[in-house]
Write an enzyme that holds these catalytic residues in place. Structure first.
Site, short mmCIF file in Angstrom:
data_model
loop_
_atom_site.label_atom_id
_atom_site.label_comp_id
_atom_site.label_asym_id
_atom_site.label_seq_id
_atom_site.Cartn_x
_atom_site.Cartn_y
_atom_site.Cartn_z
N LYS A 1 -68.43 21.32 26.52
CA LYS A 1 -68.88 22.71 26.68
C LYS A 1 -67.67 23.63 26.81
O LYS A 1 -67.56 24.64 26.13
CB LYS A 1 -69.78 22.83 27.91
CG LYS A 1 -70.21 24.24 28.19
CD LYS A 1 -71.15 24.34 29.37
CE LYS A 1 -71.43 25.82 29.66
NZ LYS A 1 -72.32 26.01 30.79
N GLU B 1 -60.00 14.87 30.36
CA GLU B 1 -60.32 13.53 29.86
C GLU B 1 -60.70 13.59 28.38
O GLU B 1 -60.22 12.80 27.55
CB GLU B 1 -61.49 12.92 30.64
CG GLU B 1 -61.21 12.64 32.11
CD GLU B 1 -61.54 13.82 33.02
OE1 GLU B 1 -61.53 14.97 32.52
OE2 GLU B 1 -61.77 13.58 34.21
N GLY C 1 -73.90 21.94 31.62
CA GLY C 1 -73.46 20.67 31.04
C GLY C 1 -74.49 19.56 31.19
O GLY C 1 -74.79 18.83 30.23
N ARG C 2 -75.06 19.43 32.39
CA ARG C 2 -76.00 18.31 32.61
C ARG C 2 -77.40 18.62 32.08
O ARG C 2 -78.32 17.82 32.26
CB ARG C 2 -76.01 17.93 34.09
CG ARG C 2 -76.25 19.09 35.04
CD ARG C 2 -75.92 18.72 36.49
NE ARG C 2 -75.98 19.86 37.38
CZ ARG C 2 -74.98 20.72 37.57
NH1 ARG C 2 -73.84 20.56 36.93
NH2 ARG C 2 -75.12 21.73 38.40
N GLU D 1 -75.08 16.20 40.96
CA GLU D 1 -74.19 17.32 40.66
C GLU D 1 -74.94 18.65 40.86
O GLU D 1 -74.35 19.67 41.19
CB GLU D 1 -73.64 17.23 39.22
CG GLU D 1 -72.39 18.08 39.03
CD GLU D 1 -71.68 17.84 37.69
OE1 GLU D 1 -72.22 18.26 36.66
OE2 GLU D 1 -70.58 17.25 37.69
N HIS E 1 -83.31 -9.23 41.07
CA HIS E 1 -82.47 -10.39 41.36
C HIS E 1 -81.13 -9.98 41.95
O HIS E 1 -80.18 -10.77 41.93
CB HIS E 1 -82.30 -11.24 40.10
CG HIS E 1 -83.60 -11.84 39.66
ND1 HIS E 1 -84.07 -13.05 40.15
CD2 HIS E 1 -84.57 -11.36 38.85
CE1 HIS E 1 -85.26 -13.30 39.62
NE2 HIS E 1 -85.60 -12.29 38.83
N LYS F 1 -59.84 17.71 40.49
CA LYS F 1 -59.16 17.98 39.20
C LYS F 1 -57.77 18.58 39.45
O LYS F 1 -56.79 18.18 38.83
CB LYS F 1 -59.97 19.00 38.38
CG LYS F 1 -61.23 18.48 37.73
CD LYS F 1 -61.79 19.60 36.83
CE LYS F 1 -63.22 19.36 36.45
NZ LYS F 1 -63.82 20.50 35.76
O1 F6P Z 1 -67.94 17.20 36.12
C1 F6P Z 1 -67.82 18.56 35.90
C2 F6P Z 1 -68.31 18.93 34.52
O2 F6P Z 1 -68.08 20.29 34.36
C3 F6P Z 1 -69.78 18.58 34.25
O3 F6P Z 1 -70.65 19.49 34.81
C4 F6P Z 1 -69.78 18.55 32.78
O4 F6P Z 1 -70.94 17.96 32.26
C5 F6P Z 1 -68.53 17.77 32.52
O5 F6P Z 1 -67.61 18.25 33.50
C6 F6P Z 1 -67.95 17.92 31.14
O6 F6P Z 1 -67.64 19.27 30.90
P1 F6P Z 1 -67.35 19.78 29.43
O7 F6P Z 1 -68.58 19.60 28.63
O8 F6P Z 1 -66.96 21.21 29.58
O9 F6P Z 1 -66.22 18.95 28.87
#
Ligand code: F6P
Length: 537
Positions: free
Chosen positions: A214, A220, A274-275, A360, A391, A502
């Site tokens: 987003k 990452e 995002g979620r 979250e 199990h 972060k």
């Molecule tokens: O963990 C924080 C967050 O902003 C989430 O809410 C989101 O889904 C994820 O990082 C990835 O964010 P992006 O889609 O901006 O890479």
């Protein structure tokens, strides 16, 4: 199970509806589920509801119809319905980010309208969807080829959090609908082990990457995307990149800076959290896998749940009930966690998806007004496919000292022909719910063989796991999460709690790559940095 403790969190002082619930809960903590069933032959049918292809049997809970009425009174007093209408009305209910929360617009039918601050949004959503569909058709048919003219066989979604969990979960869930022509992979963790394990098995000539983010600033994802691009450029040329890299984002500039042209970018808007983004262009890998028709069914299933959530009274509203029941145990029975037990192999990632969705969203300690929340907020969400859990940790559910409510999820009809296996699966699911509820009280048994029972659960039954019922199931939990956030008066749509880690990771990385600044940390963190420095140089 030991009797539930008195709640220790401070109660809402000026809320008569909370006080009524609090008083009611004193009685409820003495109830035995088996007695409630004995006293009412119609309990199961009274406390089972259907909506959007999902049946919710909530009869195996420590509640009575009066409890539901009191919970609904409290929910109304907390403004759940008002906030729901504000969300569906496009008001900026995500106050800290000054944004509307409009993921339901992504699943509105083509041809409908949604006006927000003078803008009609459905047409734009449908345009992006059509572009996604055209792209998917090209990949699925083999018309989109790699730089040597061979068809794409492997699709890698690079993203994390909501830009990974939704598509990964839904692709697994809808595996029977997926084209066999493409293998899907999901790269999320910033771990060279994951990157090399994946890339070592791929051919750059036949692999396409979808970089999903987003913000397009997530460390990452960008590191993994750079690693994928470097890997590709060992074989292909820079001018070949457009055949192998596309992006999904709200941040066109950052996508361009990465080197992906606008024609290869699928946008969405910042009012999609995002979620909550599986319905947007973030669902591109899913759309490619299952095809446009199935993806539209997925959206339609979610839309049916939206309509139910908007219109049904709270007492007969599936998301509201799931939210209120979760609140009931968290606040008045002191439960700290909620188990999600899908009895369906293809829903194996669903508990992980719900972890982000619920924790979250609602793992917060201040209200929308910035005041401390005077109640316990989100429980820990956890789980795996049911029979595997039996199990492993079901021992603790049956004979441990904690009360852990369970959501059982099953599909009546399988997507295969091995009916005996499927009947066995369902038998296990129903048996666990029954055993947890009734226990086994036989005086002839030694104490370690006794089952105290009285453990509550919900049973969610789908006719079959299809794109439409999966869409409805996800939307059900999205709105459950919304209801819980509204009950606690918190903003479910920001996530400031992820920021500190972060920032510190960036600082520590610079120390791992340069000179450690021992004075900047506590002695434990400084020693860890020193060890890593010594090991890696
Ligand atoms: O963990 C924080 C967050 O902003 C989430 O809410 C989101 O889904 C994820 O990082 C990835 O964010 P992006 O889609 O901006 O890479």
């Amino acid at each position: 199970m030991r009797p539930a403790p008195e709640p220790t969190a401070p109660s809402l002082p000026d809320s008569p509806t909370y006080a009524a619930l609090h008083a009611h809960a004193r009685h409820a903590r003495q109830w035995r589920l088996a007695d409630l069933f004995r006293a009412d032959a119609d309990r199961a049918s009274r406390l089972t509801l259907d909506a959007a292809g999902i049946a919710l049997d909530f009869s195996k809970n420590l509640l009575q119809p009066e409890t539901v009425a009191l919970l609904a009174d409290f929910a109304r007093a907390q403004g759940v319905e008002t906030l729901r209408d504000a969300m569906f009305g496009g008001e900026p209910i995500n106050l800290t980010e000054r944004r509307a929360v409009l993921h339901p617009v992504l699943r509105m039918p083509p041809g409908s309208r949604f006006d927000c601050q003078g803008e009609e949004l459905v047409a734009e959503v449908q345009q992006v969807l059509q572009r996604m569909e055209a792209f998917a058709e090209q990949l699925r048919s083999g018309a989109w080829t790699g730089y040597t003219g061979r068809r794409i066989t492997d699709l890698v979604n690079i993203g994390i959090g909501g830009s990974d969990l939704g598509p990964a979960m839904a692709c697994a869930a809808l595996r029977p609908c997926a084209t066999p022509a493409l293998r899907l992979h999901f790269l999320s963790n910033v771990d060279g082990h994951a990157v090399s394990a994946l890339l070592d098995g791929l051919d750059p000539q036949t692999t396409l990457f979808i970089v999903s983010s987003k913000s397009f600033t997530t460390h990452e994802t960008l590191l993994n995307a750079h690693a994928a691009r470097d890997w590709f450029l060992q074989s292909g040329r820079t001018e070949d990149l457009p055949r192998h890299f596309v992006a999904v984002s709200t941040n066109a500039q950052a996508v361009a800076d990465f080197g992906i042209a606008p024609a290869n970018m699928f946008p969405f808007r910042e009012w999609v959290g995002g979620r909550y983004s599986i319905w947007s262009a973030i669902g591109l890998s899913l759309l490619v896998a299952i095809g446009p028709g199935h993806f539209r069914d997925f959206l339609a299933g979610a839309h049916a749940m939206d309509e139910h959530f908007r219109q049904a009274p709270l007492e007969r509203n599936l998301p509201a009930l799931l939210g209120m029941i979760s609140f009931w145990y968290r606040e008045f029975f002191g439960t700290a966690s909620q188990l999600i037990a899908p009895y369906h192999q293809d829903l194996g990632l669903f508990p992980f998806y719900l972890q982000q969705l619920e924790m979250e969203s609602n793992g917060k300690e201040v209200t929308r007004d910035g005041q401390p929340v005077p109640m316990r907020t989100s429980p820990v969400i956890w789980g795996t496919v049911g029979t595997n859990g039996q199990h492993a940790y079901f021992q603790l559910l049956h004979q441990g000292t904690d009360l852990i409510p369970v959501d059982f999820i099953a599909a009546l009809k399988p997507a295969h022909k091995q009916l005996h296996l499927h009947r066995t699966l369902l038998a296990n699911c129903f048996a666990q719910a029954e055993a947890l509820m009734n226990g086994l009280d036989d005086p002839a048994l030694p104490p370690h063989r006794a089952f105290p029972g009285n453990h509550p659960s919900n049973m969610l039954l789908l006719d079959q796991l299809t794109p439409a019922t999966l869409g409805a199931l996800i939307a059900l939990y999205e709105h459950k999460t919304f209801v819980l956030g509204a009950l606690w008066k918190i903003n479910s749509f920001d996530q400031w709690g992820v920021e500190l880690g972060k920032t510190l990771a960036t600082r520590i990385l610079s120390e791992l790559e340069g000179a450690p600044d021992m004075g900047a940390h506590d002695s434990s963190t400084a020693a860890l940095i020193a060890r890593a420095h010594a090991a890696l140089g």
